[in-house]
Design a protein around this motif. Structure first.
Motif: not given
Length: 125
Positions: A102-109, A116-117
């Protein structure tokens, strides 16, 4: 008279002789029966002693098997506790892995959002 007394005495002797013969035969039969019963008694005593020895042996074997069963049950109990502990460790590691994913997915997002910014910023500069 003498002949009459003699016949009476002879008759009594004959009667006692027959009675003596019958009693002697009966005595011999009883002695044979005593020998048979004595032999049966000795056989029964021998069998009893053998059975007592076997009982002692079987009691020892039973005690040994009870000890083995107790040790086996104790080992099974220890293994069950170990399995329970390992299952809990596995659940804890699965929870930790889910949290790390979950932390990896959040960090990837978050990284994708930052990239993108940055791309928008560079396009506007």
């Amino acid at each position: 008279s003498y002949e009459h007394k003699a016949r009476h005495v002879q008759s009594k002797v004959d009667e006692l002789t027959v009675q003596n013969k019958e009693l002697t035969e009966h005595k011999l039969l009883l002695e044979a029966r005593v020998r048979d019963l004595t032999a049966q008694l000795h056989t029964a005593q021998h069998d009893l002693e053998h059975c007592r020895d076997e009982l002692t042996t079987l009691r020892g074997e039973c005690k040994r098997l009870d000890t083995m069963r107790f040790e086996g049950e104790r080992a099974v109990s220890q293994h069950l506790m170990r399995v329970t502990a390992l299952e809990q460790q596995l659940r804890d590691k699965q929870d930790l892995l889910q949290h790390a994913n979950a932390l990896y997915d959040a960090a990837t997002a978050h990284k994708a959002g930052l990239e993108e910014s940055v791309a928008v910023y560079k396009a506007n500069v």
